[in-house]
Design an enzyme around this catalytic site. Structure first.
Site, PDB file in Angstrom:
ATOM      1  N   HIS A   1      42.007  39.669  51.126  1.00 50.23           N
ATOM      2  CA  HIS A   1      42.958  39.039  50.227  1.00 50.23           C
ATOM      3  C   HIS A   1      43.158  37.561  50.530  1.00 50.23           C
ATOM      4  O   HIS A   1      43.539  36.795  49.632  1.00 50.23           O
ATOM      5  CB  HIS A   1      44.308  39.766  50.286  1.00 50.23           C
ATOM      6  CG  HIS A   1      44.339  41.031  49.500  1.00 50.23           C
ATOM      7  ND1 HIS A   1      43.876  42.223  49.992  1.00 50.23           N
ATOM      8  CD2 HIS A   1      44.761  41.293  48.231  1.00 50.23           C
ATOM      9  CE1 HIS A   1      44.027  43.168  49.075  1.00 50.23           C
ATOM     10  NE2 HIS A   1      44.555  42.635  47.993  1.00 50.23           N
ATOM     11  N   GLY A   2      42.923  37.138  51.745  1.00 49.75           N
ATOM     12  CA  GLY A   2      43.096  35.723  52.040  1.00 49.75           C
ATOM     13  C   GLY A   2      42.890  35.406  53.502  1.00 49.75           C
ATOM     14  O   GLY A   2      43.123  36.241  54.375  1.00 49.75           O
TER      15      GLY A   2
END
Length: 491
Positions: free
Chosen positions: A325-326
């Site tokens: 996700h990041g």
């Protein structure tokens, strides 16, 4: 190009009109050109990355289809994995791991680490289309899927614009056959798709973007808002903001594909009504959770190994999911939290069953289910703090202050908080609360129908069109039309 932009409002009808006007053999090329135009509207140069992924994976799949054994196919599997995961690493994770290595070296009192820093703009949607392409390659490698021989159709599978930048992450076995079919103009299907697009737009511009007006000031500057009640409210607001934002995008993507004659898999199924965290992940971002299950968890051994190894597999999958996700420790902690929830849920299942029997909850399945839904919602909402916070320090600060100030809710303190709300938050929060409640009510009612789309289509025309007009008015009068990007575009 955002779904909630004027650009897309012009682009999509033009594509649809041309699509149904052209002979079938020209429709695929039209969609491919439209998909590349859609992607290049953000940054034209990054279309080269999309093209590179397409060519490498087409070649890898084609070569594997000519080889009889997995052993012989492995070099091409590795070529694809190195190409796709290498692209992700360079553009998304290089600086993160460089900084982590520097922090580790400093903590161990080693010589100062000074690796290079890459100043690269993250290509929008790179995590989605690389995962979709990797899934295709693994399926071909395992012999579950025949390699696509037509380069144009494979390119369209990778780049199809409705789901290119934020999913759903489709499987080759589901999507590729659809590109070989001729999709005739079907009025009922097109209306169904437009209805789904309108509902997704409502969830984005009315629910998510209006909640963001309240959420962003607090999460961007949490130390200016130390009151526990305000932080709890902001956390709850973000819980529904991200649902409205991401499921709204998915609805618009599924609706756009449906208008063109294609079917995407369902990506959300009332996740906040889940009675356990495992159930939540069977209802939230279904395409991603099933991707990790099939291509990471099961190859690691899944639950077929011993309990300790199975728990380690769960934690590993969710740590990777968080990092997907990041490139930020906040996402890693968010993933670790969900992995921990799942391990505890699996480990404690026999004790929870025993406790339910002793307390009599087994005799009241409705109460037991409601209790499970409440506990799951609280756990998921708490984890969203780490997902939304800009830094790990901010997330820890918010966590530490969630329960502060509740004991001082005297009459004067309540008056002060209400005054603050009336001055800064009241209009946005009231409209967002109404919109969120309306969204949840409609989805709950439709979710109880065997086929929501068929149910709507069979209502009297006056009722249907009253609903369409009412939804349009809500979007026009309550929507935030500043072309705010979807949250998942950053992944």
């Amino acid at each position: 190009m955002l779904f909630n932009s004027l650009h897309f409002l012009v682009f999509f009808p033009v594509v649809v009109g041309l699509y149904y006007s052209l002979p079938p053999r020209w429709r695929g090329p039209l969609l491919l050109l439209a998909s590349y135009y859609f992607y290049m509207s953000w940054r034209a140069a990054y279309a080269l990355l999309l093209l590179g992924t397409t060519l490498v994976d087409y070649y890898s799949g084609y070569r594997m289809s000519q080889l009889p054994t997995k052993q012989a196919r492995k070099p091409y599997l590795y070529l694809s994995l190195i190409s796709n995961l290498g692209t992700l690493f360079i553009f998304k994770y290089f600086n993160f791991f460089r900084d982590a290595a520097g922090q580790l070296a400093s903590a161990l009192a080693l010589s100062q680490f000074a690796g290079p820093t890459l100043e690269l703009l993250l290509p929008v949607g790179v995590s989605f289309y690389t995962f979709q392409s990797v899934g295709y390659i693994i399926d071909v490698y395992q012999g579950k899927l025949e390699a696509e021989r037509n380069l144009g159709r494979f390119a369209l599978f990778v780049a199809f614009f409705p789901q290119l930048v934020a999913g759903p992450i489709e499987r080759g076995g589901h999507m590729l056959p659809q590109f070989w079919r001729t999709h005739e103009f079907d009025y009922a299907r097109i209306v169904s798709g437009l209805r789904l697009m309108a509902w997704g737009l409502f969830k984005k511009v009315v629910v998510a973007d209006r909640l963001a007006l309240f959420v962003n000031p607090i999460f961007n500057n949490p130390r200016e808002h130390p009151d526990g009640p305000l932080l709890v409210l902001a956390t709850l607001a973000f819980t529904f903001q991200i649902y409205g934002d991401f499921s709204g995008y998915t609805d618009m993507a599924r609706g756009a594909a449906r208008v063109l004659g294609f079917d995407f898999n369902l990506n959300f199924r009332q996740p906040y009504l889940s009675a356990s965290v495992p159930e939540f992940w069977r209802r939230w971002h279904i395409s991603l959770s099933s991707w990790f299950r099939d291509y990471v968890y099961i190859p690691l051994g899944g639950s077929r190994v011993g309990a300790a190894r199975a728990y380690a597999n769960l934690l590993a999958v969710f740590l990777i999911s968080g990092l997907w996700h990041g490139a930020n420790w906040t996402f890693v902690v968010w993933g670790a939290l969900h992995g921990f929830y799942l391990v505890i849920s699996t480990w404690a299942r026999p004790w929870s069953e025993s406790l339910a029997q002793r307390t009599g909850l087994t005799a009241h399945p409705g109460l037991r289910h409601a209790t499970g839904v409440l506990i799951t919602f609280v756990l998921v909402a708490y984890a969203w703090i780490f997902f939304r916070a800009n830094t790990l320090g901010d997330a820890v600060y918010i966590s530490q202050h969630l329960f502060s100030g509740w004991g001082n809710l005297t009459g004067r303190r309540v008056s002060t908080l209400l005054l603050e709300f009336s001055q800064h938050y009241r209009p946005e929060l009231l409209m967002a609360t109404f919109a969120t409640g309306f969204m949840l009510l409609i989805e709950y009612v439709l979710g109880r129908q065997p086929s929501p789309q068929s149910w709507l289509a069979t209502r009297p025309a006056a009722l249907r069109w009253s609903g369409y007009v009412g939804l349009a008015l809500l979007i026009l009068y309550l929507g935030i039309f500043n072309s705010t990007s979807f949250i998942y575009f950053q992944f």
